[in-house]
Design an enzyme around this catalytic site. Sequence first.
Site, PDB file in Angstrom:
ATOM      1  CB  THR A  33      -0.917   0.049   1.235  1.00 40.22           C
ATOM      2  OG1 THR A  33      -0.097   0.035   2.423  1.00 40.22           O
ATOM      3  CG2 THR A  33      -1.868  -1.129   1.263  1.00 40.22           C
ATOM      4  CB  CYS A  37       0.255   1.624  10.434  1.00 40.36           C
ATOM      5  SG  CYS A  37      -0.644   1.575   8.878  1.00 40.36           S
ATOM      6  NE  ARG A  66       0.639   8.010   0.139  1.00 41.35           N
ATOM      7  CZ  ARG A  66       0.639   6.940  -0.646  1.00 41.35           C
ATOM      8  NH1 ARG A  66       1.688   6.670  -1.402  1.00 41.35           N
ATOM      9  NH2 ARG A  66      -0.395   6.120  -0.647  1.00 41.35           N
ATOM     10  CB  CYS A  68      -1.740   4.981   8.343  1.00 37.13           C
ATOM     11  SG  CYS A  68      -3.415   4.371   8.567  1.00 37.13           S
ATOM     12  CB  CYS A  71      -3.308   4.386  12.964  1.00 38.03           C
ATOM     13  SG  CYS A  71      -1.761   4.197  12.035  1.00 38.03           S
ATOM     14  CG  ASP A 442      12.901  13.361  49.908  1.00 36.53           C
ATOM     15  OD1 ASP A 442      12.970  14.555  49.607  1.00 36.53           O
ATOM     16  OD2 ASP A 442      11.828  12.782  50.218  1.00 36.53           O
TER      17      ASP A 442
END
Length: 507
Positions: A33, A37, A66, A68, A71, A442
């Site tokens: 694709t 993601c 590129r 998604c 998401c 402390d």
Amino acid sequence: MGDMHDDRDRCVRAVQSKDARFDGWFFTAVVTTGIYCRPSCPGVPPKPENMRFYPTAAAAQQAGFRACKRCRPDASPASPRWNERADLVARAMRLIADGVVDRDGVSGLAARLGYSTRQIERQLMAELGAGPLALARAQRAQTARILIETTGLPMSDVAHAAGFGSVRAFNDTVREVFALAPSELRKRAARGHPATTPGALSLRLPFRAPLCPDNLFGHLAATAVPGVEEWRGGAYRRTLRLPRGHGVAALRPEHDHIGCVLTLTDLRDLSTAIARCRQLLDLDADPVAVDDLLRRDPVLAPLVNKDPGRRVPRTVDADEFAVRAVLGQQVSTAAARTHAGRLAAVYGQAVTDTGGGLTRLFPDAATLAGLDPDGLALPRARRDALVSLVAALAAGDVDLGAGNDWECARARLARLAGIGPWTVETIAMRALGDPDAFVPGDLGVRLAARELGLPSTPGALSRHSAAWRPWRAYAVQHLWATGDHPINRLPDEEQRKAGRPAGRSVR
């Protein structure tokens, strides 16, 4: 978790189970694709043979993938590795997040780190698959997206504010990274919830669940410096000194994110302001890893189970925090606030806050280096410590900035008059961001240790704490939380306890 993206089987399992714990640890690119993601993407998981794994969004972008649209991997929490590590790559990543490459170039980054540009480029490429320019470009793209989606600014102003050299470079980058033109991104977002306050940017800061807001916001509100910080209407608000101007941040704990409203005098400071707010709230931590290790101690296990996801309340300005740590030596929280408030009132730059009651920036080290020590209502030893600290910070002899070397900073602080181990480790925990900083001397830690049946002398407690490494700063938060102190409760709960009307619920 080491270099998680190299463990292919583990990455595939995380993607198939849509495990949000691994968001930001690695990114999944899908060769069929052309998109990348986050592991928890709600879409149908791709076939394992089509998955490629990258350690950063920049590396995935550089490989031609590129982001998604579903998401939004560019908006996931950053890798916890840069919080946990103090080596060159981690220091470089902290500086890039703080905007150093956009302001000073790769040569400026190299100068801060004391290495050649070639050494830094080689190390970042070897570990992250992207050099400093690609990493900064990915950050610019994310900044541009926030401005496109949450403001009505003209695109030429967005390009300038996000740090692009030209509108053309801005258009090309946005199209390449998000597969949408800037105008199309804005149209899609218009169905959402754009900012309603003029001049204010409203955004969501993601984190890895769980997150316990009680001590995080309780601590910041209980120690708030008058005029510089406040709790108002269910949000912690404070002024920010930024590289090109100043601003006000309002941070509100919500169910699955932190609501953040930023008002900036120069929009080019946006990515730096976001990075500093994330650092303040420790939002890039990996709470599952921290809690799993601390639970192995049977004394800490019930505390962790009661309030999983405790964060370490940190700072937006390390020099400011160091000054406040010295002012807070051996005095109550209220007294430390009073001293810090006086300094801010006299030496801090005045600011306008249309959304609340903030009036000052906390003064920087250069300004404080010129103060008259005789005018400070402090004991002699603490006055001398403050004077030596601000002189060292102003001269650059002590560097507490984003790219500092933790051990070097500790050593240089320890050499200053009147600064002992408690102050050094408190600064390391909350200003430097060292997750293993520990304050065995402390008072609150010692009282909690005694109450829980742990060794309560500093030496014996330090030896016992070896099992909590490298997360001792988080163990300290659990120990402090055993005490009945306002730092452990959300301010609205404090008001209810005192019988006063509370502000808006943040739960």
